[in-house]
Design a protein around this motif. Structure first.
Motif, PDB file in Angstrom:
ATOM      1  N   ARG A  76       0.828  -1.204   0.000  1.00  0.00           N
ATOM      2  CA  ARG A  76       0.000   0.000   0.000  1.00  0.00           C
ATOM      3  C   ARG A  76       0.866   1.260   0.000  1.00  0.00           C
ATOM      4  O   ARG A  76       0.499   2.283  -0.593  1.00  0.00           O
ATOM      5  CB  ARG A  76      -0.972  -0.006   1.168  1.00  0.00           C
ATOM      6  CG  ARG A  76      -0.340   0.136   2.553  1.00  0.00           C
ATOM      7  CD  ARG A  76      -1.335  -0.219   3.643  1.00  0.00           C
ATOM      8  NE  ARG A  76      -0.821   0.093   4.979  1.00  0.00           N
ATOM      9  CZ  ARG A  76      -1.460  -0.235   6.110  1.00  0.00           C
ATOM     10  NH1 ARG A  76      -2.614  -0.875   6.054  1.00  0.00           N
ATOM     11  NH2 ARG A  76      -0.954   0.107   7.273  1.00  0.00           N
ATOM     12  N   LYS A  77       2.023   1.175   0.638  1.00  0.00           N
ATOM     13  CA  LYS A  77       2.920   2.326   0.653  1.00  0.00           C
ATOM     14  C   LYS A  77       3.570   2.548  -0.705  1.00  0.00           C
ATOM     15  O   LYS A  77       3.820   3.687  -1.106  1.00  0.00           O
ATOM     16  CB  LYS A  77       3.991   2.129   1.726  1.00  0.00           C
ATOM     17  CG  LYS A  77       4.783   3.386   2.049  1.00  0.00           C
ATOM     18  CD  LYS A  77       5.666   3.169   3.261  1.00  0.00           C
ATOM     19  CE  LYS A  77       6.430   4.434   3.618  1.00  0.00           C
ATOM     20  NZ  LYS A  77       7.281   4.243   4.814  1.00  0.00           N
ATOM     21  N   LYS A  78       3.815   1.470  -1.448  1.00  0.00           N
ATOM     22  CA  LYS A  78       4.336   1.606  -2.806  1.00  0.00           C
ATOM     23  C   LYS A  78       3.306   2.249  -3.714  1.00  0.00           C
ATOM     24  O   LYS A  78       3.629   3.055  -4.581  1.00  0.00           O
ATOM     25  CB  LYS A  78       4.719   0.232  -3.368  1.00  0.00           C
ATOM     26  CG  LYS A  78       6.182  -0.127  -3.218  1.00  0.00           C
ATOM     27  CD  LYS A  78       6.506  -1.433  -3.878  1.00  0.00           C
ATOM     28  CE  LYS A  78       7.162  -1.255  -5.227  1.00  0.00           C
ATOM     29  NZ  LYS A  78       8.483  -0.611  -5.123  1.00  0.00           N
ATOM     30  N   LEU A  79       2.044   1.877  -3.510  1.00  0.00           N
ATOM     31  CA  LEU A  79       0.966   2.398  -4.352  1.00  0.00           C
ATOM     32  C   LEU A  79       0.635   3.841  -4.008  1.00  0.00           C
ATOM     33  O   LEU A  79       0.465   4.678  -4.902  1.00  0.00           O
ATOM     34  CB  LEU A  79      -0.278   1.514  -4.192  1.00  0.00           C
ATOM     35  CG  LEU A  79      -1.509   1.916  -5.004  1.00  0.00           C
ATOM     36  CD1 LEU A  79      -1.222   1.872  -6.498  1.00  0.00           C
ATOM     37  CD2 LEU A  79      -2.696   1.005  -4.653  1.00  0.00           C
ATOM     38  N   MET A  80       0.537   4.152  -2.722  1.00  0.00           N
ATOM     39  CA  MET A  80       0.121   5.482  -2.282  1.00  0.00           C
ATOM     40  C   MET A  80       1.063   5.980  -1.178  1.00  0.00           C
ATOM     41  O   MET A  80       0.714   5.997   0.004  1.00  0.00           O
ATOM     42  CB  MET A  80      -1.334   5.446  -1.805  1.00  0.00           C
ATOM     43  CG  MET A  80      -2.288   4.868  -2.828  1.00  0.00           C
ATOM     44  SD  MET A  80      -4.037   5.062  -2.407  1.00  0.00           S
ATOM     45  CE  MET A  80      -4.349   6.726  -2.967  1.00  0.00           C
ATOM     46  N   PRO A  81       2.269   6.384  -1.565  1.00  0.00           N
ATOM     47  CA  PRO A  81       3.271   6.759  -0.553  1.00  0.00           C
ATOM     48  C   PRO A  81       2.888   7.954   0.311  1.00  0.00           C
ATOM     49  O   PRO A  81       3.169   7.964   1.513  1.00  0.00           O
ATOM     50  CB  PRO A  81       4.527   7.052  -1.387  1.00  0.00           C
ATOM     51  CG  PRO A  81       4.049   7.234  -2.786  1.00  0.00           C
ATOM     52  CD  PRO A  81       2.821   6.405  -2.924  1.00  0.00           C
ATOM     53  N   PHE A  82       2.229   8.966  -0.257  1.00  0.00           N
ATOM     54  CA  PHE A  82       1.832  10.121   0.562  1.00  0.00           C
ATOM     55  C   PHE A  82       0.792   9.711   1.594  1.00  0.00           C
ATOM     56  O   PHE A  82       0.873  10.095   2.762  1.00  0.00           O
ATOM     57  CB  PHE A  82       1.282  11.237  -0.326  1.00  0.00           C
ATOM     58  CG  PHE A  82       0.748  12.405   0.462  1.00  0.00           C
ATOM     59  CD1 PHE A  82       1.611  13.339   1.014  1.00  0.00           C
ATOM     60  CD2 PHE A  82      -0.612  12.564   0.668  1.00  0.00           C
ATOM     61  CE1 PHE A  82       1.126  14.419   1.760  1.00  0.00           C
ATOM     62  CE2 PHE A  82      -1.109  13.630   1.402  1.00  0.00           C
ATOM     63  CZ  PHE A  82      -0.235  14.560   1.947  1.00  0.00           C
ATOM     64  N   LEU A  83      -0.179   8.930   1.154  1.00  0.00           N
ATOM     65  CA  LEU A  83      -1.239   8.501   2.068  1.00  0.00           C
ATOM     66  C   LEU A  83      -0.670   7.736   3.256  1.00  0.00           C
ATOM     67  O   LEU A  83      -1.125   7.910   4.396  1.00  0.00           O
ATOM     68  CB  LEU A  83      -2.241   7.622   1.307  1.00  0.00           C
ATOM     69  CG  LEU A  83      -3.597   7.409   1.976  1.00  0.00           C
ATOM     70  CD1 LEU A  83      -4.444   8.666   1.884  1.00  0.00           C
ATOM     71  CD2 LEU A  83      -4.332   6.234   1.348  1.00  0.00           C
ATOM     72  N   TRP A  84       0.369   6.907   2.985  1.00  0.00           N
ATOM     73  CA  TRP A  84       0.880   6.043   4.040  1.00  0.00           C
ATOM     74  C   TRP A  84       2.149   6.568   4.706  1.00  0.00           C
ATOM     75  O   TRP A  84       2.777   5.863   5.492  1.00  0.00           O
ATOM     76  CB  TRP A  84       1.071   4.627   3.500  1.00  0.00           C
ATOM     77  CG  TRP A  84      -0.265   3.996   3.295  1.00  0.00           C
ATOM     78  CD1 TRP A  84      -0.885   3.716   2.110  1.00  0.00           C
ATOM     79  CD2 TRP A  84      -1.179   3.606   4.323  1.00  0.00           C
ATOM     80  NE1 TRP A  84      -2.128   3.176   2.337  1.00  0.00           N
ATOM     81  CE2 TRP A  84      -2.333   3.100   3.684  1.00  0.00           C
ATOM     82  CE3 TRP A  84      -1.139   3.630   5.713  1.00  0.00           C
ATOM     83  CZ2 TRP A  84      -3.439   2.622   4.397  1.00  0.00           C
ATOM     84  CZ3 TRP A  84      -2.234   3.164   6.430  1.00  0.00           C
ATOM     85  CH2 TRP A  84      -3.371   2.660   5.771  1.00  0.00           C
ATOM     86  N   THR A  85       2.504   7.809   4.400  1.00  0.00           N
ATOM     87  CA  THR A  85       3.565   8.473   5.178  1.00  0.00           C
ATOM     88  C   THR A  85       2.958   9.692   5.850  1.00  0.00           C
ATOM     89  O   THR A  85       2.510   9.613   6.993  1.00  0.00           O
ATOM     90  CB  THR A  85       4.766   8.849   4.292  1.00  0.00           C
ATOM     91  OG1 THR A  85       4.318   9.596   3.143  1.00  0.00           O
ATOM     92  CG2 THR A  85       5.510   7.608   3.815  1.00  0.00           C
ATOM     93  N   THR A  86       2.869  10.781   5.133  1.00  0.00           N
ATOM     94  CA  THR A  86       2.392  12.039   5.728  1.00  0.00           C
ATOM     95  C   THR A  86       1.002  11.917   6.327  1.00  0.00           C
ATOM     96  O   THR A  86       0.772  12.259   7.492  1.00  0.00           O
ATOM     97  CB  THR A  86       2.419  13.164   4.678  1.00  0.00           C
ATOM     98  OG1 THR A  86       3.745  13.302   4.170  1.00  0.00           O
ATOM     99  CG2 THR A  86       1.961  14.480   5.287  1.00  0.00           C
TER     100      THR A  86
END
Length: 363
Positions: A76-86
């Motif tokens: 999921r972080k590869k697909l949506m890095p902003f969603l799963w970081t910031t």
């Protein structure tokens, strides 16, 4: 002297605490990515769909290379890095049904016009049972905000799909709704707006005249954000739904990945602009869900799971709780009042408005 110094430090600390507590949310950015499933949001790419020759566009290897890693958390972080970081670090994400966080459509139809109407009116109008429905008779949240003194003339919406003129009833609502192939910039366009309009006019659209590619919606909205400083801005991206209906899983994932990148671009601008920094709510959600397995390409009330949705939210004074679990059952219709409450209003209309859940988000 040491005591005086200690009192001074404590006093400064108290000032810092008061300042932090008095940060208020004065603006809102609402983003939707049409029909993007909670399954990809929380688990990343689906290996079964990516391996299916009916859906992988003859490039299963490319999909796996770009989006596959062993665990759902990594995918999921590869697909949506902003969603799963910031966003996951600073905000809250709802709708992972594997963690008993359920968010659903309240409307009985589970497709776009009823879903968007539900988001913005806080109300289920069962007469709205087709995407061809005429201008929405129900007052929406953006229309309500545009009538408030601080928001008057500072509300706008941008959408890839040309139905938003009707969904938000632009003529009655009184704020600009730039959707489909509508030109941006009004009657006095600058060089950037002229270029955006020319590209919108000349683009090849695989979806016909009703819907443009998301890239034009994004840059038109970003241009408006930078030049007009709206207090309430809505952006609707549509390719996640369109590519799913085409059965193009690679394009569907790529579209979601681009949306994540664009949300990051918007948020980075917000947090570097004094007008918006630490005063802005960001809400990301969808209009409906989709089916499972071979039914992932479609959605309606005859396809199970199409009413399963999700949302993510962050802003000042909001508890940075990340991925939520064991939450109360929430419904799409509650979002309108929740946004209004966070902005300091009670959304009222000629129809009933569902109760909000501000207390879940701001503690």
């Amino acid at each position: 002297m040491k005591k005086l110094f200690l009192y001074f430090v404590l006093f400064c600390g108290m000032l810092g605490t008061v300042k932090a507590q008095t940060n208020t949310i004065e603006n809102v950015i609402i983003v939707t990515t049409d029909g993007f499933r909670w399954q990809e949001v929380y688990k990343g790419m689906d290996s079964a769909i990516a391996s299916d020759a009916r859906f992988n566009q003859q490039d299963s290897t490319g999909i796996f290379k770009k989006y596959w890693v062993p665990t759902p958390q990594e995918r999921r972080k590869k697909l949506m890095p902003f969603l799963w970081t910031t966003l996951a670090e600073e905000g809250q994400l709802y709708g992972n049904r594997d963690l008993q966080s359920n968010v659903n459509n309240a409307n009985p139809y589970w497709f776009s016009y009823p879903g968007y109407s539900e988001i913005f009116t806080g109300f289920v109008d069962t007469a709205i049972n087709t995407n061809a429905y005429p201008p929405n008779p129900n007052t929406n949240l953006l229309e309500f905000l545009n009538k408030q003194k601080a928001f008057k003339g500072r509300v706008a919406a941008f959408g890839a799909w040309n139905a938003f003129d009707r969904i938000l009833n632009e003529k009655r609502a009184g704020f600009p709704v730039i959707c489909g192939k509508d030109s941006c910039g009004g009657s006095h366009t600058d060089v950037e707006q002229q270029l955006i309009n020319k590209m919108k006019h000349d683009e090849y659209s695989p979806f016909g005249d009703e819907e443009q590619l998301d890239v034009f919606t994004h840059y038109a909205a970003l241009d408006y954000l930078k030049k007009q400083t709206p207090k309430a801005l809505y952006i609707s991206y549509g390719e996640t739904d369109e590519w799913a209906h085409h059965g193009h899983y690679k394009d569907y994932l790529d579209a979601a990945n681009r949306v994540d990148k664009w949300i990051s671009e918007i948020w980075n601008y917000i947090q570097t602009n004094p007008h918006y920094k630490d005063k802005t709510l960001l809400l990301v959600t969808v209009d409906h869900g989709r089916g499972l397995n071979e039914q992932w390409t479609s959605h309606n009330n005859k396809i199970p799971n199409s009413n399963e949705i999700w949302f993510a939210v962050m802003g000042p004074n909001m508890t940075p709780a990340g991925e939520m679990s064991n939450t109360p059952q929430l419904y799409q219709k509650q979002l309108a009042q929740t946004i209004a409450q966070i902005l300091g209003f009670t959304f009222t209309a000629e129809h009933p408005v569902a109760v909000g859940f501000k207390e879940l988000l701001v503690r």
